[in-house]
Design a protein around this motif. Sequence first.
Motif, PDB file in Angstrom:
ATOM      1  N   GLY A  75       1.790   1.405  -7.760  1.00 51.02           N
ATOM      2  CA  GLY A  75       1.338   2.634  -8.388  1.00 51.02           C
ATOM      3  C   GLY A  75       0.940   2.398  -9.831  1.00 51.02           C
ATOM      4  O   GLY A  75       0.693   1.262 -10.261  1.00 51.02           O
ATOM      5  N   LEU A  76       0.906   3.523 -10.565  1.00 53.73           N
ATOM      6  CA  LEU A  76       0.556   3.442 -11.975  1.00 53.73           C
ATOM      7  C   LEU A  76       1.758   2.907 -12.736  1.00 53.73           C
ATOM      8  O   LEU A  76       2.854   3.476 -12.652  1.00 53.73           O
ATOM      9  CB  LEU A  76       0.151   4.821 -12.494  1.00 53.73           C
ATOM     10  N   TRP A 118       1.235   4.413  -2.465  1.00 59.31           N
ATOM     11  CA  TRP A 118       1.304   4.306  -3.922  1.00 59.31           C
ATOM     12  C   TRP A 118       0.042   4.983  -4.481  1.00 59.31           C
ATOM     13  O   TRP A 118      -1.017   4.986  -3.841  1.00 59.31           O
ATOM     14  CB  TRP A 118       1.290   2.851  -4.376  1.00 59.31           C
ATOM     15  N   SER A 119       0.162   5.548  -5.652  1.00 66.02           N
ATOM     16  CA  SER A 119      -1.024   6.108  -6.287  1.00 66.02           C
ATOM     17  C   SER A 119      -2.059   5.015  -6.557  1.00 66.02           C
ATOM     18  O   SER A 119      -3.254   5.268  -6.659  1.00 66.02           O
ATOM     19  CB  SER A 119      -0.644   6.800  -7.597  1.00 66.02           C
ATOM     20  N   GLN A 120      -1.575   3.828  -6.615  1.00 60.93           N
ATOM     21  CA  GLN A 120      -2.457   2.653  -6.789  1.00 60.93           C
ATOM     22  C   GLN A 120      -1.759   1.503  -6.062  1.00 60.93           C
ATOM     23  O   GLN A 120      -0.560   1.277  -6.296  1.00 60.93           O
ATOM     24  CB  GLN A 120      -2.604   2.356  -8.281  1.00 60.93           C
ATOM     25  N   PRO A 121      -2.420   0.782  -5.151  1.00 65.56           N
ATOM     26  CA  PRO A 121      -1.743  -0.267  -4.381  1.00 65.56           C
ATOM     27  C   PRO A 121      -1.026  -1.262  -5.296  1.00 65.56           C
ATOM     28  O   PRO A 121      -1.533  -1.568  -6.386  1.00 65.56           O
ATOM     29  CB  PRO A 121      -2.889  -0.945  -3.623  1.00 65.56           C
ATOM     30  N   ASP A 125       0.805  -1.222   0.000  1.00 67.01           N
ATOM     31  CA  ASP A 125       0.000   0.000   0.000  1.00 67.01           C
ATOM     32  C   ASP A 125       0.834   1.266   0.000  1.00 67.01           C
ATOM     33  O   ASP A 125       0.371   2.309  -0.453  1.00 67.01           O
ATOM     34  CB  ASP A 125      -0.914   0.020   1.233  1.00 67.01           C
TER      35      ASP A 125
END
Lengths: 423, 393
Positions: free
Chosen positions: A155-156, A149-152, A137
Amino acid sequence: MKRYIFLTLMACAAAGCTEKISTAPDLGFLRVNPRTAEVVIPFDDFVDEVLVFGGYGSTAEIDHALVAVDYGGLNARTLVLLDFYPTRSDQVPGLLTFSDGRIVIFFDTLRGIVDSPVDIEVFQVVEEWHPASMTWDFAVDTAGEQRAWSQPGGGLTTLLGGATFRPAQGDSVSIPIDSATVVALGELIDGRTSGLLVTGAEPGVFLQVVDVVLMLTSSTVQDPDTVFEEPISVFNLGFMFDPAPAAPLGWLRVGGTPSWRTVFTMSIPRLVTGTPEICGSVGCQVDLTEVEVNLAELVLTARQTQLAWQPQDTTRVDIRPVLNPELLPKSPLGERVAAVPKGVPPELFSVQAGTEVLLSLTSLVAQIFDTAAETGTVPVTSIALFTEPEPGLIGFASFEGPGGPGAPVLRLLYTVANPVGLP
Amino acid sequence: MRYFRLFLALPLILPSVLAGQSVLGASGLGMRAEPLDAIQRALGGVGVTTRMPTVLPGNPAASLDLLAPTITFTGQPQWGTFEVESEEGDFFATRFPVLGFAYPLGVDGVITFTAGSQFDQNWSVVERGTVEVKGDSVGHTDTFLSDGAVTALQLGWARRWSTSFAVGVSVGVYRGGLERTFFRRFDGETTDSVALENPINAFGILGRWNHAGPLASLSLFWDPSPFLQVGATVAWGGTLKVNPARGVDSDGREVSIPLEFKVSTTAALNSTLALNAGATYSNWSDLGNPSVDAVGAGRVTSYGVGLEWEVMNFWAGGLPLRFGFRRSELPFRFLEKKVKENTVSFGFTIVMAQALGLPLAAMDVAFEAGSRKSGGYEESLRRLTMTMRVGGR
């Protein structure tokens, strides 16, 4: 000559100093009367408290990474950071130019679940992360900074390519990348290089990654006809996983990444019930400070570990005294109790669950009773069970906790004897 | 002077090099280790009279005819086998029972300084057993090791009062040490050959003691004719104190050493043949300590007889051959029975230098074969004794 003969004779007599003294069977005239007995002390009689602590070390500290896709519910991805592209090579003199390339991923085919072809994918990671603290995370999760992270899960990311790893054909998979990708990976992002994220493409994957290499097809400005592969260094091989194992309830855990420790706080009884051999038919209590403890074993019962967290290799369990229990979980530890850590085979936490694991505490217990003999009180002692190295494996060892048939016990073997007197 | 310095150094090492070899030493103060040289061993002698002057502990009169300051050194390797019930074994060890120095005072006197073995306590017992660990049987080896000896250091003086009568006296001290240890060592595997996961530490205890006490002796020699010598010695042992070593929590004891009487005669049958015979007596009861009294053998006697035949000349002097027999009772019982030793012996002397018909440098050799018995315990014994005598100024 005669003198030499006599000197030799005397030397032979002197050589007889090497003795083989008379050795005879017990003739019944000795009054030492040694007796050795075994006693098993139940959990409740010697343990004040048992605690399990987690969070020791990070995934960056072990020498391999992990790729898993819904393996027993576990997902794991490998991360690695690329170095700057070089401008010159050791192989061919001149200024380097790059065309296309490939990403090679090496797996540990002896550990991990690799009995069939597996699809592997590699992504470019552009977000900055902190290798020692990143999790599924969070890209950074230190005491001073926490950034998700921008996305678990990294990230992206941008897919760079994929290939099928066929274990029967080798221990690596090579994923080709085109020249545009090579250029993209070489571009700096806010002054730093890109990262690579390795993941599986299908459920059931569980692979241990030992290395990731970026190989660029290269030539030089001065000699464009000589084409060769230039390896690009990578570093900070690590991994993230999801979900994190929940803290154990009612059972004990040792190892894993980040690692877990089990801490016993012990008050070993000074008096134990003697055996008939020692006490006779009337029975008696044996004062353990007045005997010599020959063996002390902490007996644990191995417990089935959740599939995703079963150790893939031997778990080396070390035991050290906790020097400042009030500072737990960060208390410093003392010297190793046993000479070497105990190697526990991985099967004990799967198909051979229920097997007893015997951890030597002999020197520690002898020291405890020596202290008790001097002070009159058996000191309360805390010991920590952890793995060596820590962390060492992704999986962890599980043991039955108190209250059940496999609860930890302390087995002692002690000897009593009459003093050695004059005949 | 150089002899004297050397001699002073030798007794310092004596307690450590004295070494016995028989489990018979487990009783009482240990096994009696008589301080006899190779000549006495070869003749079955008791250490009183001797045709050839030498240095014998507790008997300074035996040194009266020495022409020059003399050092003697005796080494004694011995070996054999034992048998008790169905068990058999063997042993081997080397002892140094006699170290002696004599310094003539004119032609009628002599002083001596000797170190001689008295009791030997070197032996061990080994037994195998098993203990239950985790439901499995684990073997262990019990070893009881006794390492010690008692030595007598004596200063002697003797004088010939007439051509046929001489007197000698000696005084000295007992010195010794004893360490008794017991170890139980466990095997690394069960009796089913399954390796133990964790080693089992050995168990060990020890006791350590020192010995000290006075002793003295009186010797009388009478030569009623040129062909006959008669001698007698009485040795007084005083109280031998056995004290725990410093820092060791053990009990001590005091043992009253009984008087020992020795008589001996040497008769020249002709110019080349001589007969030697002797006997000893002591009463090992009422020793002042119940534990020692319990194993005291009571009245013990020993006797021996031997022939010396000077058959030829070799090197620098005569080559006497000796044959003997000795029967001895030991002071302490073993397995509740009196211990008896019987030996037959053979020996010779090679003279390497002599003056006025008396040897200045010689080597005496004796070989004995025999047995020791005590109830169901029996030993077969072989004993080689070698004495080197060196005299000069």
